[in-house]
Write an enzyme that holds these catalytic residues in place. Structure first.
Site, PDB file in Angstrom:
ATOM      1  N   ARG A   3      -7.602  -1.573   8.892  1.00 35.07           N
ATOM      2  CA  ARG A   3      -8.950  -0.750   8.678  1.00 35.07           C
ATOM      3  C   ARG A   3      -9.598  -0.159   9.940  1.00 35.07           C
ATOM      4  O   ARG A   3     -10.302  -0.970  10.809  1.00 35.07           O
ATOM      5  CB  ARG A   3      -9.906  -1.692   7.888  1.00 35.07           C
ATOM      6  CG  ARG A   3     -10.945  -0.803   6.985  1.00 35.07           C
ATOM      7  CD  ARG A   3     -11.660  -1.947   6.549  1.00 35.07           C
ATOM      8  NE  ARG A   3     -12.741  -1.528   5.285  1.00 35.07           N
ATOM      9  CZ  ARG A   3     -13.445  -2.113   4.380  1.00 35.07           C
ATOM     10  NH1 ARG A   3     -13.244  -3.572   4.323  1.00 35.07           N
ATOM     11  NH2 ARG A   3     -14.074  -1.738   3.453  1.00 35.07           N
ATOM     12  N   THR A  57      -3.701  11.472  10.775  1.00 38.90           N
ATOM     13  CA  THR A  57      -3.684  12.185  11.827  1.00 38.90           C
ATOM     14  C   THR A  57      -2.006  12.998  11.843  1.00 38.90           C
ATOM     15  O   THR A  57      -2.158  14.017  12.494  1.00 38.90           O
ATOM     16  CB  THR A  57      -3.764  11.459  13.039  1.00 38.90           C
ATOM     17  OG1 THR A  57      -2.774  10.591  13.119  1.00 38.90           O
ATOM     18  CG2 THR A  57      -4.982  10.935  13.257  1.00 38.90           C
ATOM     19  N   ALA A  67      -5.670   5.292   5.402  1.00 33.65           N
ATOM     20  CA  ALA A  67      -6.518   6.322   6.221  1.00 33.65           C
ATOM     21  C   ALA A  67      -7.812   6.912   5.467  1.00 33.65           C
ATOM     22  O   ALA A  67      -8.232   7.917   5.715  1.00 33.65           O
ATOM     23  CB  ALA A  67      -5.712   7.573   6.410  1.00 33.65           C
ATOM     24  N   ARG A  87      -5.089   7.654  16.927  1.00 34.49           N
ATOM     25  CA  ARG A  87      -6.341   7.309  16.607  1.00 34.49           C
ATOM     26  C   ARG A  87      -7.138   6.930  17.416  1.00 34.49           C
ATOM     27  O   ARG A  87      -8.517   7.156  17.606  1.00 34.49           O
ATOM     28  CB  ARG A  87      -6.567   6.768  15.223  1.00 34.49           C
ATOM     29  CG  ARG A  87      -7.712   6.873  14.270  1.00 34.49           C
ATOM     30  CD  ARG A  87      -7.544   6.111  12.871  1.00 34.49           C
ATOM     31  NE  ARG A  87      -7.040   7.203  11.968  1.00 34.49           N
ATOM     32  CZ  ARG A  87      -7.750   8.051  11.286  1.00 34.49           C
ATOM     33  NH1 ARG A  87      -9.184   8.625  11.746  1.00 34.49           N
ATOM     34  NH2 ARG A  87      -7.407   8.915  10.506  1.00 34.49           N
ATOM     35  N   PHE A 121      -7.667   1.607  12.199  1.00 33.95           N
ATOM     36  CA  PHE A 121      -6.452   2.265  12.764  1.00 33.95           C
ATOM     37  C   PHE A 121      -6.772   2.508  14.160  1.00 33.95           C
ATOM     38  O   PHE A 121      -6.137   3.656  14.586  1.00 33.95           O
ATOM     39  CB  PHE A 121      -6.122   3.194  11.611  1.00 33.95           C
ATOM     40  CG  PHE A 121      -4.554   3.577  11.557  1.00 33.95           C
ATOM     41  CD1 PHE A 121      -3.812   2.692  10.829  1.00 33.95           C
ATOM     42  CD2 PHE A 121      -4.048   4.765  12.250  1.00 33.95           C
ATOM     43  CE1 PHE A 121      -2.438   2.887  10.860  1.00 33.95           C
ATOM     44  CE2 PHE A 121      -2.825   4.861  12.556  1.00 33.95           C
ATOM     45  CZ  PHE A 121      -1.918   4.108  11.628  1.00 33.95           C
ATOM     46  N   PHE A 173      -5.979  -3.899   3.393  1.00 32.18           N
ATOM     47  CA  PHE A 173      -6.742  -3.741   4.720  1.00 32.18           C
ATOM     48  C   PHE A 173      -5.993  -3.065   5.811  1.00 32.18           C
ATOM     49  O   PHE A 173      -6.231  -3.196   7.098  1.00 32.18           O
ATOM     50  CB  PHE A 173      -7.370  -4.916   5.308  1.00 32.18           C
ATOM     51  CG  PHE A 173      -8.275  -5.678   4.205  1.00 32.18           C
ATOM     52  CD1 PHE A 173      -9.394  -5.225   3.815  1.00 32.18           C
ATOM     53  CD2 PHE A 173      -7.742  -7.030   3.608  1.00 32.18           C
ATOM     54  CE1 PHE A 173      -9.923  -5.648   2.689  1.00 32.18           C
ATOM     55  CE2 PHE A 173      -8.527  -7.458   2.784  1.00 32.18           C
ATOM     56  CZ  PHE A 173      -9.676  -6.876   2.178  1.00 32.18           C
ATOM     57  N   GLU A 220       0.307  -1.554   4.636  1.00 30.55           N
ATOM     58  CA  GLU A 220       0.764   0.022   4.700  1.00 30.55           C
ATOM     59  C   GLU A 220       1.995  -0.054   5.318  1.00 30.55           C
ATOM     60  O   GLU A 220       2.869   0.727   4.438  1.00 30.55           O
ATOM     61  CB  GLU A 220      -0.221   0.644   5.816  1.00 30.55           C
ATOM     62  CG  GLU A 220       0.187   2.139   5.921  1.00 30.55           C
ATOM     63  CD  GLU A 220      -0.696   3.053   6.865  1.00 30.55           C
ATOM     64  OE1 GLU A 220      -1.789   2.802   7.040  1.00 30.55           O
ATOM     65  OE2 GLU A 220       0.020   4.012   7.290  1.00 30.55           O
ATOM     66  N   GLU A 253     -12.655   3.152   5.537  1.00 27.06           N
ATOM     67  CA  GLU A 253     -12.683   2.584   6.814  1.00 27.06           C
ATOM     68  C   GLU A 253     -13.975   2.549   7.594  1.00 27.06           C
ATOM     69  O   GLU A 253     -14.319   1.810   8.312  1.00 27.06           O
ATOM     70  CB  GLU A 253     -11.532   3.282   7.790  1.00 27.06           C
ATOM     71  CG  GLU A 253     -10.217   2.930   7.174  1.00 27.06           C
ATOM     72  CD  GLU A 253      -9.057   3.667   7.743  1.00 27.06           C
ATOM     73  OE1 GLU A 253      -8.999   4.885   7.387  1.00 27.06           O
ATOM     74  OE2 GLU A 253      -8.284   3.048   8.583  1.00 27.06           O
ATOM     75  N   GLN A 255       0.751  -1.119   0.000  1.00 29.79           N
ATOM     76  CA  GLN A 255      -0.091  -0.137   0.003  1.00 29.79           C
ATOM     77  C   GLN A 255       1.000   1.172   0.180  1.00 29.79           C
ATOM     78  O   GLN A 255       0.258   2.333  -0.381  1.00 29.79           O
ATOM     79  CB  GLN A 255      -0.858  -0.071   1.401  1.00 29.79           C
ATOM     80  CG  GLN A 255      -1.937  -0.976   1.248  1.00 29.79           C
ATOM     81  CD  GLN A 255      -2.640  -0.966   2.565  1.00 29.79           C
ATOM     82  OE1 GLN A 255      -2.525  -1.900   3.448  1.00 29.79           O
ATOM     83  NE2 GLN A 255      -3.420   0.019   3.070  1.00 29.79           N
TER      84      GLN A 255
HETATM   85  N1  LUZ Z   1      -2.190   5.429   8.453  1.00 31.21           N
HETATM   86  C1  LUZ Z   1      -1.435   6.495   8.917  1.00 31.21           C
HETATM   87  C2  LUZ Z   1      -3.678   5.324   8.868  1.00 31.21           C
HETATM   88  O1  LUZ Z   1      -0.353   6.413   8.811  1.00 31.21           O
HETATM   89  N2  LUZ Z   1      -2.243   7.653   9.526  1.00 31.21           N
HETATM   90  C3  LUZ Z   1      -3.334   7.563   9.995  1.00 31.21           C
HETATM   91  O2  LUZ Z   1      -4.014   8.274  10.536  1.00 31.21           O
HETATM   92  C4  LUZ Z   1      -4.355   6.488   9.393  1.00 31.21           C
HETATM   93  N3  LUZ Z   1      -5.619   6.374   9.733  1.00 31.21           N
HETATM   94  C5  LUZ Z   1      -6.154   5.244   9.151  1.00 31.21           C
HETATM   95  C6  LUZ Z   1      -5.630   4.403   8.441  1.00 31.21           C
HETATM   96  N4  LUZ Z   1      -4.219   4.254   8.364  1.00 31.21           N
HETATM   97 MO1  MOS Z   2      -5.308   1.388   6.582  1.00 28.16          MO
HETATM   98  S1  MOS Z   2      -5.721   1.042   8.319  1.00 28.16           S
HETATM   99  O1  MOS Z   2      -6.142   2.926   5.953  1.00 28.16           O
HETATM  100  O2  MOS Z   2      -3.963   1.017   5.916  1.00 28.16           O
END
Ligand code: LUZ
Ligand code: MOS
Length: 753
Positions: free
Chosen positions: A336, A434, A503, A304, A338, A222, A226, A706, A191
């Site tokens: 998902r 955030t 996010a 979060r 977070f 999901f 990331e 999400e 991702q």
């Molecule tokens: N990833 C991130 C996220 O690095 N920062 C966020 O605030 C976030 N929020 C939701 C899903 N992934």
């Molecule tokens: Mo996400 S939890 O938006 O990689």
């Protein structure tokens, strides 16, 4: 417009990492990982593995020319363990062989000796021993200490949510090909292509410009890709760099489940105080996040949790504190929601607890305390665009809540061995990373001289439909038939310094960057046409691949205008850059305006319990959701259905289990149950909440990735309500998931010792 991938998906022609043709000389990797939860490496003997026919090389930390470090937020994670291992499944080496089979066979021949150290798997124990990833953080509003005296009712308790395996259909993997001059071309199922690029550069000790990461699409992410697609991508790149041969690393499902982190389990305490009129006066919570053995994204996830600790309610006095606790489990990561769902569960549990003790329906407490426009979140942002009360009333009207209540009561009066229950689950989710600097994106648009268009953005397609949305935007901006637009792969040499697709913000960020690029090109083309017709560019419009002047169609087609512009040597390529305006956050005071906007919604879940077996079926989930103005109802509906079912899985059946030694017991699909078609509610109805939308969202179409996951949390509380219809003595410990085993125990639990 339907998803542009639908035909190639159902005909099996979509390209995933494993569909990339393999070059001659490719070596395959098997990751050697720690068999113990915590300890020091005494000796590792690779000789037998190396002697095996077809084994080419074994990569270890000793081969790393740069830093043996892959930590993103905090540099606390080695690519390959050197002296100490911190969890079962931690990578130690990569065995490279002529075939995958040989690599896996050779792995069995490696002999490892360790001295074992204490293993901690429980976050509260980690906190007690001072093992924290970062210092705790507290968000507060008003003054809880002073507020308790004003409360007519105070309830305290604990709540737990377990982790969750991402179970993307495509496991983690990467394919690295060495190019000339130490340049690596890396395909990764990630991702976050830039994250993989940056980390590979760091480990190889080269500039980021030497690493090109390309992503066509993922078979699911999901959140699990990331940050945690990175190690495998870096290992492949390192192998290609060291051996000058192509390297493919794809995790076997069992390796993937054992080695990768998951949704963070949380163990939390709450205290809630209500007035005589059942208004929430004060709320305190302490969250213990099970971070695993290194930071990964845990500090951001923890943040979060604090942002969403009061979910959809206004509470005038709040104090919530979170601890990120270091344990000997694989580093837990984005999933998902977070951390948001983990925070929301606790206040939902507190409200359910209060309702039980007060003898009122939980939904009465929920409805009385809904957030309104102008209310302050504990983090200082003032709520606007909130339609929660309206959404609630819409749901009551559209889905006849009164009739549902009556039907459930009647059913329960008539049945002894089956009981129905229902719950309402409101959701308020903040949209933006955030971490403010991450809220930026770029898009590169080429108009080719024949009038067709190529679009590259930083967005990664992982099944969520972002490419469809990007294509819609470009086609709409130029008023072209969608077939004239191609979405290119996500590639770090075309679009650099990207934030991960995460996010829920991917379509907003990349879509707005794309709009800006298209706008600039459109202006240029309009100016060109204006010169041709001797009018001003305001007189020109582009409609259905034709040029219009002062509202009248001309005989000039889009293709002719593009050709004319090209001959006039006008730039037909543009890079758009977007950075979300307004948002900011000051961590020193924990106040600011971190979110571009919020997404709101409400789900009504009905369940039927089999009170002999403890099993249950969800009769229906009825949702009123704030899409803003959905730009693609098919894609957005798919996100709601998928998110809901994934949330129900987390709340009811996905039981992640580690033993005391940190060994994953739920290590396969026979011991870790995810929702299948039979677990899907009998009926899922989704109504759009009528609203203007917000300019902060792409085409006023609000983020939808999400938020719907949290509708699944209604499942837990619907089961609780049905269970109490059978056993009024049942007192929930708010320990999710609510598996049939726990339900069965609850059905026959008695309040007498
Ligand atoms: N990833 C991130 C996220 O690095 N920062 C966020 O605030 C976030 N929020 C939701 C899903 N992934
Ligand atoms: Mo996400 S939890 O938006 O990689």
């Amino acid at each position: 417009m339907k998803n542009i991938d639908s035909t190639s998906h159902v005909t099996g022609k979509s390209i995933y990492l494993d569909d990339i043709p393999i070059l001659q000389g490719t070596l395959y990797g098997a990751v050697l990982d720690s068999p113990i939860g915590h300890g020091e490496v005494v000796a590792i003997d690779y000789s037998e593995a190396l002697a095996m026919d077809g084994v080419a090389y074994i990569l270890t930390h000793e081969d790393i020319p740069g830093e043996n470090q892959i930590g993103g937020i905090i540099p606390d994670e080695e690519l390959f363990a050197e002296k100490e291992v911190h969890f079962q499944g931690q990578p130690i080496a990569l065995i490279l062989a002529e075939s995958e089979h040989i690599a896996f066979e050779a792995r069995k021949l490696v002999k490892m000796k360790f001295t074992e150290k204490e293993v901690i798997t429980d976050p509260r124990e980690a906190r007690a021993k001072g093992r924290l990833i970062i210092p705790p953080r507290t968000f507060s509003l008003g003054n809880t200490a002073a507020a308790w005296a004003q409360c007519a009712h105070i309830f305290e308790g604990t709540a737990q949510t377990n982790g969750q395996e991402h179970l993307y259909i495509e496991t983690q993997g990467a394919y690295a090909v060495p190019m000339e001059n130490g340049h690596i071309r890396l395909s990764s199922s990630t991702q976050g292509p830039t994250q993989v690029q940056r980390t590979a550069a760091r480990v190889l000790g080269v500039g980021m410009h030497r690493i090109e990461v390309d992503v066509v699409r993922l078979g699911g992410g999901f959140g699990g890709k990331e940050d945690q697609a990175t190690p495998w991508g870096v290992m492949a790149a390192l192998g290609a760099f060291v051996l000058n041969q192509p390297i493919k690393v794809v995790l076997h499902r069992l390796d993937d489940m054992r080695m990768t982190g998951k949704r963070h389990p949380y163990s939390s305490d709450y205290k809630i105080g209500l007035s005589e009129e059942l208004k929430i006066i004060a709320y305190e919570a302490t969250f213990h996040q099970n971070a695993g053995a290194s930071a990964d994204l845990s500090p951001a996830v923890m943040e979060r949790t604090l942002f969403h600790a009061t979910n959809s309610y206004f509470v005038p006095n709040v104090e919530v504190t979170a601890y990120s606790c270091k344990t000997n489990l694989p580093p837990n990561t984005a999933f998902r929601g977070f951390g948001g769902p983990q925070g929301m569960f606790v206040i939902e549990a507190a409200l359910a607890h209060a309702a039980r003790e007060l003898g009122v329906e939980k939904c009465i407490l929920q409805k009385k305390n809904l957030l309104k426009n102008g209310d302050s979140f504990p983090y200082g942002q003032i709520a606007d665009g909130v339609g929660l009360s309206q959404i609630w009333e819409d749901l009551e009207a559209k889905f006849d809540l009164k009739a549902v209540e009556a039907r459930v009561q009647e059913f329960n009066a008539q049945h002894e061995d089956r009981k129905k229950g229902f719950s309402l689950m409101p959701v308020t989710f903040g949209i933006s990373f955030t971490k403010t600097p991450m809220n930026q994106a770029r898009a590169l648009v080429h108009i080719y001289s024949d009038g067709s268009v190529g679009v590259s953005t930083g967005a990664v397609e992982m099944g969520q439909g972002v490419n469809t949305k990007m294509l819609q935007i470009a086609a709409q901006m130029f008023s072209l038939n969608p077939s004239r637009v191609k979405l290119e792969s996500t590639n770090t040499t075309r679009v650099a310094n990207t934030s991960p697709s995460a996010a829920s913000a991917t379509s907003d960020l990349n879509g707005k960057a794309l709009q800006k690029a298209c706008q600039a090109l459109q202006e240029r083309l309009k100016n060109c046409a204006a010169r041709h017709w001797g009018v001003t560019s305001a007189d020109i419009s582009l409609k259905e691949e034709r040029i219009w002047v002062k509202g009248k169609a001309t005989d000039m087609s889009w293709d002719q205008l593009v050709d004319m512009a090209f001959l006039a040597r006008i730039a037909l390529t543009e890079n758009g850059h977007y950075a979300t305006p307004i948002i900011h956050f000051d961590k020193t005071i924990e106040k600011g305006h971190p979110f571009a906007y919020h997404v709101f919604g409400l789900a009504l879940t009905e369940v039927t319990l089999d009170c002999i077996r403890g099993t249950y079926e969800f009769d229906s989930v009825k949702i009123v959701h704030d899409f803003g103005k959905s730009m693609n109802t098919a894609v957005d509906t798919g996100q709601i259905e998928g998110g809901l079912v994934q949330g129900i899985g987390w709340m009811t059946m996905e039981e992640l289990s580690y033993d005391q030694a940190g060994k994953l017991r739920s290590n396969s699909l026979s011991t870790y149950k995810i929702p299948d078609i039979y677990a899907v509610p009998g009926e899922i109805l989704i109504e759009a909440f009528e609203t203007e939308g917000t300019e902060m969202a792409i085409l006023k179409s609000k983020a939808v990735g999400e938020p719907p996951l949290m509708y699944g949390m209604g499942a837990f509380f619907a089961i609780e309500s049905a269970l109490r219809a059978f056993n009024p003595d049942f007192e929930s410990t708010y320990d999710a998931p609510f598996t049939p085993e726990k339900v069965l125990m609850g059905l026959y639990q008695s309040s007498q010792p």
